[in-house]
Write a protein that holds these residues in place. Structure first.
Motif, PDB file in Angstrom:
ATOM      1  N   ARG A 189       0.107   0.373   8.395  1.00 17.71           N
ATOM      2  CA  ARG A 189       0.342  -1.063   8.149  1.00 17.71           C
ATOM      3  C   ARG A 189       1.389  -2.001   6.950  1.00 17.71           C
ATOM      4  N   LYS A 190       1.402  -1.256   5.695  1.00 16.96           N
ATOM      5  CA  LYS A 190       2.481  -1.158   4.685  1.00 16.96           C
ATOM      6  C   LYS A 190       3.666  -1.830   5.927  1.00 16.96           C
ATOM      7  N   LEU A 197       5.927  -5.661   7.281  1.00 16.75           N
ATOM      8  CA  LEU A 197       7.854  -6.358   7.052  1.00 16.75           C
ATOM      9  C   LEU A 197       8.231  -6.740   8.347  1.00 16.75           C
ATOM     10  N   GLU A 198       7.037  -6.904   9.158  1.00 19.67           N
ATOM     11  CA  GLU A 198       7.409  -8.353  10.593  1.00 19.67           C
ATOM     12  C   GLU A 198       7.554  -9.835  10.382  1.00 19.67           C
ATOM     13  N   ALA A 199       6.981  -9.500   9.055  1.00 19.40           N
ATOM     14  CA  ALA A 199       7.117 -11.030   8.842  1.00 19.40           C
ATOM     15  C   ALA A 199       7.903 -11.531   7.867  1.00 19.40           C
ATOM     16  N   ALA A 228       8.579   2.117  -1.249  1.00 22.38           N
ATOM     17  CA  ALA A 228       9.551   2.249   0.004  1.00 22.38           C
ATOM     18  C   ALA A 228       9.931   1.183   0.876  1.00 22.38           C
ATOM     19  N   VAL A 229       8.219   0.385   1.368  1.00 16.14           N
ATOM     20  CA  VAL A 229       8.599  -1.030   1.343  1.00 16.14           C
ATOM     21  C   VAL A 229       8.985  -1.758   0.292  1.00 16.14           C
ATOM     22  N   GLU A 230       8.592  -1.756  -0.309  1.00 14.03           N
ATOM     23  CA  GLU A 230       9.295  -2.898  -1.919  1.00 14.03           C
ATOM     24  C   GLU A 230      11.015  -3.241  -1.482  1.00 14.03           C
TER      25      GLU A 230
END
Length: 99
Positions: free
Chosen positions: A22-23, A27-29, A81-83
């Motif tokens: 989900r996280k 990122l695709e947005a 990591a996602v940030e």
């Protein structure tokens, strides 16, 4: 996005894998042209509290983004990591639009 999650030296439960999926999907947005990705969840040996490591590798057209984060929980490391990947994707997108 096609995402492969690998748990190294342990079995990750489905809640953790879903959380990471989900996280990373968010990122695709920011950048919709992400081809695929790989996530490595690792437990570091030792007595350190922050022994959970999350490595994320994203393949985008013409490039590859990589980030490695370490924390006391996989969820916190995945958030961090996602940030970092968000910043990398925004920077990449700016470079693309400059040309």
């Amino acid at each position: 996005m096609k995402l492969q999650v690998h748990a190294v030296h342990f079995d990750a439960d489905s809640k953790l894998i879903d959380f990471v999926q989900r996280k990373v999907d968010k990122l695709e947005a920011i950048y919709e042209r992400i081809v695929d990705g790989e996530v490595f969840l690792k437990l570091e040996n030792g007595e350190a509290v922050d022994n959970k490591i999350v490595e994320i590798k994203l393949n985008i057209p013409g490039n590859q983004l990589f980030v490695k984060e370490q924390s006391d929980s996989f969820e916190a490391a995945a958030d961090n990591a996602v940030e970092v990947l968000k910043r990398q994707l925004k920077k990449h997108k700016e470079k693309q639009s400059a040309y």
